[in-house]
Design a protein around this motif. Structure first.
Motif, PDB file in Angstrom:
ATOM      1  N   LEU B 586       8.457  -1.961   3.125  1.00 16.72           N
ATOM      2  CA  LEU B 586       7.484  -1.032   2.662  1.00 16.72           C
ATOM      3  C   LEU B 586       7.867   0.471   3.355  1.00 16.72           C
ATOM      4  O   LEU B 586       7.452   1.504   3.106  1.00 16.72           O
ATOM      5  CB  LEU B 586       6.170  -1.215   3.520  1.00 16.72           C
ATOM      6  N   SER B 645       8.123   6.627   2.301  1.00 16.62           N
ATOM      7  CA  SER B 645       7.286   5.957   3.173  1.00 16.62           C
ATOM      8  C   SER B 645       6.145   6.476   3.393  1.00 16.62           C
ATOM      9  O   SER B 645       4.947   5.848   3.671  1.00 16.62           O
ATOM     10  CB  SER B 645       8.190   5.745   4.790  1.00 16.62           C
ATOM     11  N   SER B 648       3.962   5.290   0.400  1.00 21.29           N
ATOM     12  CA  SER B 648       3.760   3.933   0.580  1.00 21.29           C
ATOM     13  C   SER B 648       2.504   3.773   1.413  1.00 21.29           C
ATOM     14  O   SER B 648       1.768   2.791   1.424  1.00 21.29           O
ATOM     15  CB  SER B 648       4.923   3.484   0.983  1.00 21.29           C
ATOM     16  N   ALA B 691       2.080  -0.673  -2.069  1.00 20.56           N
ATOM     17  CA  ALA B 691       3.003   0.031  -1.135  1.00 20.56           C
ATOM     18  C   ALA B 691       4.468  -0.301  -1.219  1.00 20.56           C
ATOM     19  O   ALA B 691       5.270   0.657  -1.406  1.00 20.56           O
ATOM     20  CB  ALA B 691       2.352  -0.218   0.067  1.00 20.56           C
ATOM     21  N   TYR B 695       7.348   2.432  -2.415  1.00 24.99           N
ATOM     22  CA  TYR B 695       8.430   2.675  -1.602  1.00 24.99           C
ATOM     23  C   TYR B 695       9.889   2.482  -2.135  1.00 24.99           C
ATOM     24  O   TYR B 695      10.601   3.071  -2.286  1.00 24.99           O
ATOM     25  CB  TYR B 695       8.464   1.978  -0.191  1.00 24.99           C
TER      26      TYR B 695
END
Lengths: 75, 699
Positions: B586, B645, B648, B691, B695
């Motif tokens: 993730l 990130s 995410s 998520a 990512y």
């Protein structure tokens, strides 16, 4: 006719309320035989209806209004 | 010293009951819960003339004594239980001058309980405007009561009301009509069977499911002396009772009240033509929402920056005055950064509560319900679900409690299940800090990108809530009667005092509620991050110094290396790295992982946790944001918090069910562990998948 058929600005007197379909709460808010009813505004698709019942402003759904019998009054 | 007078404030919703309560008690009030249930209990102290004090309870608003919800039940249970310590010496029924007819229904019921009762006719400043005149003497005589004409807006009539309360012993307790006439034979039978009980009280106990004291309705029904009526018979009798009461009220108002329609002005109609219009209505609602989000973002910035830097310097100052040792580092590295992580969001949370309370106080919220009912019904919700969904942006807990007025159980259950998707204020801290880190500054037609991102996150929350409601509506097989009624109150300019009290009280509850959890978690985290097992942790200094012996590091750089080595081998580092494989796809490192795990207690813990972990791992004092910006991705290099990130994380927090208090409240409101369990598993699982996808696509 029923409350559901009322047009905007039209005034009516409630004649009969079916106690099977209408919860006590609505009666307590003034929706009782003998009291006046007037349509203030309708939401898109005429549902729900914004009413003035016995001086109280409230909104109910059309399906509920169909169980309230009224008689229009001309002024 | 005289005994306190117990006063119960009772009234229909939208009568300004709470304004009267505020006017009587000022700041002498406290909010709690009724034991065992989540209904809010507001009580306060009012000073009366001659040193007498009154203890005032603001009971939940109700249209009658026939309860249809938990909140309304509280009113009846108190009024029927003479042994309750709060049982009123005097009941104050608050009515609104424009809705006197309907408000008097409740009044006549309370009179039947033979409790000394005062009638407050509130908003009396609007009488001239509405062309209303009242014959007070006549009404007092017919209603067997004393009337106080009050205007909380103009601050009038409050002293008269206090006098009436102080002299409550002069009030008579005669009922104003004979409700038993609706079925003489039946009520005579009742009276004969229970000669010592109040007739109307018996009737209420028979028709409601109230338990009061030790007598429940079964003991009454088990007496064979009077015939038991069927449910539908009872309902018909209740209907007859209501009609009878209205007949009485209509009759006395015919004489006691005159309304001159020629002088009456009606702003309501004009406003409603626009605000509930099928085009303008929605447009205005949209603009209002947009303004709120922009305001939350822009207006709160200055106080937030101030708080952020204050906490950083507070930490530094504490470090300089406290003697060095574990206690000092607990304060400066554990508690202060942890608390800073929550205090910083006070401005935004206060703004949010401010707007919600203005929308409710002004009467606009009912219009939104009216506008949205048809649309919401398509998704298996009710127009009334809009209120929980909007107040869910403050906190899911009061929002879930606000579903109680949804009449249909299926619509209510679906609302409860999807409300946690709306962006609550606990997500706000997480969103704000990540947006600040990964979304560039700059503006698009006057709105900043960052504010737009925030708005988008709110929209995603709503869309997911509504979308999952649609699915639930298809999946859940629950038969329940669909019914909907809402009062459309008159428009009112919100009273600044009411709004201010709500904002202060709600913000305080949020900060202290969250503060306790955060403080506890900060301390635990600090401990886990400052201690560790084995060689790698305890001999960190020797190991690192040897490792970098040839690297020619400055003293500060060496200290930094030692600190992060220690952190990595502390208890928390070991745990974090154990879960790292699960969260690496993730885009997170183990520190974020710890923050996520700890925020399953409450989301806002995220920022505090990171603040604590980072300050244990470094020496200089800095703001939380700067620390996070400086973090480097251990595998890929580059900043840890980048667009991929960051997005995410934002999405993970948007969907995951990370709030123990919400789960507890869902359990209480649905009376089953099944629903909160499903929420936890499905929402969090969905969050993980989204998520992960975000990512992998963005990196």
């Amino acid at each position: 006719m029923t409350l559901a058929e009322l047009r905007r600005g039209q005034k009516a007197i409630i004649k009969d309320v079916s106690s099977v379909y209408i919860p006590l709460k609505l009666l307590e808010m003034g929706c009782l035989p003998g009291n006046s009813a007037e349509l203030v505004q309708v939401a898109p698709f005429a549902d729900p209806m914004y009413l003035n019942i016995n001086g109280s402003h409230l909104a109910i759904r059309k399906e509920t209004a169909m169980h309230i019998i009224i008689e229009t009054t001309d002024e | 010293m005289s005994k306190q007078i117990n006063v119960a404030l009772i009234g229909n919703p939208n009568t300004g009951k709470t304004s009267v309560f505020n006017a009587l008690t000022g700041l002498n009030q406290k909010v709690g819960n009724y034991p065992g249930i989540t209904v809010e209990k507001k009580e306060g102290i009012c000073k009366l003339p001659r040193g007498v004090k009154a203890h005032i309870i603001d009971l939940p608003g109700t249209y009658s004594l026939n309860a249809s919800s938990l909140d309304e039940n509280v009113v009846i249970e108190l009024l029927l239980n003479k042994n309750d310590k709060d049982f009123p010496d005097v009941a104050v029924v608050v009515s609104d001058v424009e809705n006197l007819k309907r408000n008097l229904l409740l009044f006549t019921q309370i009179k039947d309980l033979e409790i000394p009762t005062i009638l407050v006719i509130n908003m009396s400043d609007r009488m001239a405007y509405k062309g209303i005149s009242l014959n007070i003497d006549f009404l007092e005589q017919k209603l067997e009561t004393k009337i106080a004409l009050v205007s909380t807006r103009k601050n009038k009539g409050i002293n008269e009301l206090k006098d009436l309360i102080a002299n409550f012993k002069n009030l008579n307790t005669k009922p104003c009509l004979q409700a038993s006439e609706i079925d003489k034979a039946y009520f005579d039978g009742l009276r004969k069977a229970f000669p010592n009980q109040l007739l109307y009280k018996l009737w209420l106990v028979i028709t409601q499911d109230v338990n009061f004291g030790k007598v429940d309705r079964n003991t009454y029904e088990s007496v064979a002396d009077f015939k038991i009526k069927s449910k539908s018979d009872l309902k018909r009798l209740q209907q007859r009772e209501t009609i009878k009461r209205y007949q009485f009220i209509n009759e006395i108002l015919k004489e006691g009240q005159t309304i001159d329609l020629k002088t009456a002005k009606d702003l309501r109609i004009k406003l409603d033509r626009i605000l509930t219009h099928k085009v303008w209505g929605y447009l205005i609602f949209g603009i209002i929402l947009l303004t709120i989000f922009q305001a939350i973002y822009d207006w709160a910035e200055v106080p937030m920056d101030f708080i952020d830097s204050t906490f950083a310097s507070l930490s530094e100052w504490a470090k300089s005055v406290l003697p060095e040792g574990p206690f000092s580092s607990l304060i400066t590295e554990g508690i202060i950064p942890g608390l800073g992580g929550i205090v910083i969001f006070i401005p935004q949370i206060a703004f949010l509560f401010l707007f919600i309370s203005i929308l409710e106080e002004s009467g606009y919220m009912s219009r939104v319900v009216f506008l949205m009912d048809r649309i919401m019904r398509k998704f298996g919700l009710s127009g009334k679900s809009v209120v929980p969904l909007i107040s869910g942006t403050a906190c899911a807990i009061p929002a879930i409690m606000a579903t109680r007025n949804i009449e249909s159980w299926k619509e209510r259950l679906i609302t409860i299940l999807v409300t946690p998707f709306t962006t609550c204020s606990a997500r706000l801290p997480v969103y704000l800090i990540i947006i600040a880190l990964v979304i560039p500054e700059g503006r698009f037609i006057g709105l900043s990108y960052q504010a737009l991102t925030l708005m988008l996150l709110y929209l995603i929350g709503f869309a997911t809530a509504v979308g999952s409601a649609y699915l639930l509506n298809k999946i859940l097989k629950i038969k329940s009667k669909s019914f909907f009624v809402i009062e459309m109150p008159n428009y009112k300019l919100p009273l600044p005092r009411n709004v201010a009290l709500t904002v202060v009280e709600k913000t305080k509850a949020f900060v202290f509620g969250a503060g306790k959890i955060i403080l506890a978690i900060s301390i635990v985290l600090w401990f886990l991050a400052s201690y560790g097992p084995g060689e790698a942790f305890n001999n960190a200094e020797t190991i690192v110094t040897e490792q970098y012996a040839t690297a020619n590091l400055s003293e500060a750089e060496l200290q930094q290396k030692i600190a992060s080595h220690k952190l990595e081998h502390s208890f928390i580092g070991i745990t974090g790295r154990a879960i790292e494989p699960a969260i690496q796809p993730l885009g997170y490192d183990w520190k974020i992982g710890i923050a996520i795990v700890s925020s399953f207690a409450a989301r806002e813990v995220f920022v505090g946790t990171l603040a604590t972990i980072y300050s244990v791992g470094s020496d200089e004092e800095d703001t939380i944001k700067n620390r996070m910006a400086g973090e480097v991705n251990p595998i890929l290099g580059g900043p840890l918090f980048n667009l991929a990130s960051g997005i995410s994380l934002l999405l993970f927090y948007a969907f995951a069910m990370q709030c123990m208090s919400t789960l507890a409240i869902v359990k209480r409101e649905t009376n089953s562990w099944k629903w909160p369990f499903l929420q936890l598993v499905i929402m969090s699982g969905f969050a993980y998948i989204v998520a992960l996808a975000a990512y992998q696509l963005l990196k």
